[in-house]
Design a protein around this motif. Structure first.
Motif, PDB file in Angstrom:
ATOM      1  N   ARG A   1      13.536 -44.418 -27.092  1.00 17.16           N
ATOM      2  CA  ARG A   1      12.602 -43.532 -26.384  1.00 17.16           C
ATOM      3  C   ARG A   1      11.181 -44.037 -26.535  1.00 17.16           C
ATOM      4  NH1 ARG A   1      16.004 -39.727 -28.698  1.00 17.16           N
ATOM      5  NH2 ARG A   1      14.528 -39.359 -30.378  1.00 17.16           N
ATOM      6  N   ASP A   2      10.820 -44.502 -27.728  1.00 16.63           N
ATOM      7  CA  ASP A   2       9.470 -45.001 -27.953  1.00 16.63           C
ATOM      8  C   ASP A   2       9.203 -46.257 -27.126  1.00 16.63           C
ATOM      9  OD1 ASP A   2       8.993 -42.891 -29.621  1.00 16.63           O
ATOM     10  OD2 ASP A   2       9.146 -44.058 -31.470  1.00 16.63           O
ATOM     11  N   GLU A   3      10.208 -47.097 -26.948  1.00 20.32           N
ATOM     12  CA  GLU A   3      10.050 -48.273 -26.098  1.00 20.32           C
ATOM     13  C   GLU A   3       9.830 -47.852 -24.653  1.00 20.32           C
ATOM     14  OE1 GLU A   3      13.449 -50.735 -26.843  1.00 20.32           O
ATOM     15  OE2 GLU A   3      12.774 -51.228 -28.865  1.00 20.32           O
ATOM     16  N   LEU A   4      10.529 -46.813 -24.198  1.00 24.98           N
ATOM     17  CA  LEU A   4      10.327 -46.316 -22.839  1.00 24.98           C
ATOM     18  C   LEU A   4       8.920 -45.749 -22.668  1.00 24.98           C
ATOM     19  CD1 LEU A   4      13.737 -44.525 -22.162  1.00 24.98           C
ATOM     20  CD2 LEU A   4      12.906 -46.660 -21.152  1.00 24.98           C
ATOM     21  N   ILE A   5       8.426 -45.065 -23.688  1.00 21.19           N
ATOM     22  CA  ILE A   5       7.066 -44.532 -23.631  1.00 21.19           C
ATOM     23  C   ILE A   5       6.072 -45.684 -23.609  1.00 21.19           C
ATOM     24  CG2 ILE A   5       5.316 -43.248 -24.939  1.00 21.19           C
ATOM     25  CD1 ILE A   5       7.673 -41.375 -25.818  1.00 21.19           C
ATOM     26  N   GLY A   6       6.280 -46.685 -24.447  1.00 21.60           N
ATOM     27  CA  GLY A   6       5.381 -47.830 -24.504  1.00 21.60           C
ATOM     28  C   GLY A   6       5.265 -48.575 -23.192  1.00 21.60           C
ATOM     29  N   ARG A   7       6.338 -48.619 -22.406  1.00 21.31           N
ATOM     30  CA  ARG A   7       6.290 -49.351 -21.139  1.00 21.31           C
ATOM     31  C   ARG A   7       5.408 -48.665 -20.097  1.00 21.31           C
ATOM     32  NH1 ARG A   7       8.811 -46.711 -17.236  1.00 21.31           N
ATOM     33  NH2 ARG A   7      10.557 -45.365 -17.724  1.00 21.31           N
ATOM     34  N   LEU A   8       5.064 -47.417 -20.328  1.00 24.60           N
ATOM     35  CA  LEU A   8       4.233 -46.679 -19.374  1.00 24.60           C
ATOM     36  C   LEU A   8       2.763 -47.071 -19.453  1.00 24.60           C
ATOM     37  CD1 LEU A   8       5.755 -43.126 -19.849  1.00 24.60           C
ATOM     38  CD2 LEU A   8       6.096 -44.664 -17.910  1.00 24.60           C
ATOM     39  N   PHE A   9       2.391 -47.775 -20.506  1.00 31.50           N
ATOM     40  CA  PHE A   9       0.992 -48.088 -20.727  1.00 31.50           C
ATOM     41  C   PHE A   9       0.775 -49.591 -20.672  1.00 31.50           C
ATOM     42  CE2 PHE A   9       1.960 -44.036 -22.517  1.00 31.50           C
ATOM     43  CZ  PHE A   9       0.908 -43.259 -22.082  1.00 31.50           C
ATOM     44  N   GLU A  10      -0.281 -49.996 -19.974  1.00 35.48           N
ATOM     45  CA  GLU A  10      -0.622 -51.406 -19.864  1.00 35.48           C
ATOM     46  C   GLU A  10      -0.887 -51.959 -21.255  1.00 35.48           C
ATOM     47  OE1 GLU A  10      -0.629 -53.121 -17.004  1.00 35.48           O
ATOM     48  OE2 GLU A  10      -0.072 -51.334 -15.887  1.00 35.48           O
ATOM     49  N   VAL A  11      -0.763 -53.246 -21.401  1.00 40.55           N
ATOM     50  CA  VAL A  11      -0.962 -53.891 -22.692  1.00 40.55           C
ATOM     51  C   VAL A  11      -2.352 -53.579 -23.244  1.00 40.55           C
ATOM     52  CG1 VAL A  11      -1.111 -56.123 -23.849  1.00 40.55           C
ATOM     53  CG2 VAL A  11       0.666 -55.717 -22.148  1.00 40.55           C
ATOM     54  N   ALA A  12      -3.355 -53.527 -22.381  1.00 36.75           N
ATOM     55  CA  ALA A  12      -4.730 -53.291 -22.817  1.00 36.75           C
ATOM     56  C   ALA A  12      -5.018 -51.818 -23.106  1.00 36.75           C
ATOM     57  CB  ALA A  12      -5.697 -53.806 -21.763  1.00 36.75           C
ATOM     58  N   GLU A  13      -4.139 -50.929 -22.705  1.00 31.09           N
ATOM     59  CA  GLU A  13      -4.361 -49.501 -22.908  1.00 31.09           C
ATOM     60  C   GLU A  13      -3.797 -49.058 -24.253  1.00 31.09           C
ATOM     61  OE1 GLU A  13      -2.414 -47.507 -19.722  1.00 31.09           O
ATOM     62  OE2 GLU A  13      -4.019 -47.898 -18.314  1.00 31.09           O
ATOM     63  N   ASP A  14      -4.447 -48.084 -24.822  1.00 31.11           N
ATOM     64  CA  ASP A  14      -3.925 -47.485 -26.039  1.00 31.11           C
ATOM     65  C   ASP A  14      -2.879 -46.453 -25.668  1.00 31.11           C
ATOM     66  OD1 ASP A  14      -5.597 -48.909 -27.736  1.00 31.11           O
ATOM     67  OD2 ASP A  14      -7.193 -47.430 -27.557  1.00 31.11           O
ATOM     68  N   LEU A  15      -1.933 -46.262 -26.559  1.00 31.75           N
ATOM     69  CA  LEU A  15      -0.951 -45.201 -26.369  1.00 31.75           C
ATOM     70  C   LEU A  15      -1.645 -43.855 -26.562  1.00 31.75           C
ATOM     71  CD1 LEU A  15       2.049 -46.651 -28.378  1.00 31.75           C
ATOM     72  CD2 LEU A  15       1.926 -46.357 -25.910  1.00 31.75           C
ATOM     73  N   PRO A  16      -1.043 -42.791 -26.066  1.00 31.47           N
ATOM     74  CA  PRO A  16      -1.604 -41.462 -26.322  1.00 31.47           C
ATOM     75  C   PRO A  16      -1.635 -41.192 -27.825  1.00 31.47           C
ATOM     76  CG  PRO A  16       0.127 -41.345 -24.664  1.00 31.47           C
ATOM     77  CD  PRO A  16       0.159 -42.721 -25.244  1.00 31.47           C
ATOM     78  N   CYS A  17      -2.351 -40.152 -28.198  1.00 35.02           N
ATOM     79  CA  CYS A  17      -2.405 -39.737 -29.596  1.00 35.02           C
ATOM     80  C   CYS A  17      -1.000 -39.292 -30.028  1.00 35.02           C
ATOM     81  CB  CYS A  17      -3.421 -38.610 -29.762  1.00 35.02           C
ATOM     82  SG  CYS A  17      -2.876 -37.005 -29.134  1.00 35.02           S
ATOM     83  N   PRO A  18      -0.799 -39.079 -31.320  1.00 39.18           N
ATOM     84  CA  PRO A  18       0.534 -38.658 -31.790  1.00 39.18           C
ATOM     85  C   PRO A  18       1.067 -37.407 -31.085  1.00 39.18           C
ATOM     86  CG  PRO A  18      -0.785 -39.366 -33.652  1.00 39.18           C
ATOM     87  CD  PRO A  18      -1.704 -39.352 -32.444  1.00 39.18           C
ATOM     88  N   GLU A  19       0.196 -36.444 -30.807  1.00 39.27           N
ATOM     89  CA  GLU A  19       0.660 -35.241 -30.097  1.00 39.27           C
ATOM     90  C   GLU A  19       1.087 -35.582 -28.680  1.00 39.27           C
ATOM     91  OE1 GLU A  19      -0.756 -30.756 -28.800  1.00 39.27           O
ATOM     92  OE2 GLU A  19      -2.052 -31.932 -30.101  1.00 39.27           O
TER      93      GLU A  19
END
Length: 77
Positions: free
Chosen positions: A6-24
């Protein structure tokens, strides 16, 4: 699907240069992926760019993420 998948699927939503959302924000996306896996499978990074016109509006898990993401300076600071 395990947490790592699931975390890999979430990670693919964001460009390499973008930060992931906060923990929440990540927890809210994870809840969306767990409760609505078939809907989550159609989520694209472009849906995050235009949250208001997303085809996912009305899905409680997506609405919770969207409401958080719009207001959270850590998610899109």
């Amino acid at each position: 699907m395990g947490k790592r998948g699931r975390d890999e699927l979430i990670g693919r939503l964001f460009e390499v240069a973008e930060d992931l959302p906060c923990p929440e924000g990540i927890a809210l996306l994870r809840a969306f992926s767990e409760r609505r896996p078939s809907d989550f499978a159609f989520l694209k990074s472009s849906d995050l760019a235009d949250l208001k016109s997303s085809a996912f509006t009305g899905i409680a898990e997506w609405d919770a993420f969207k409401d958080h993401y719009v207001c959270c300076g850590l998610c899109h600071g």
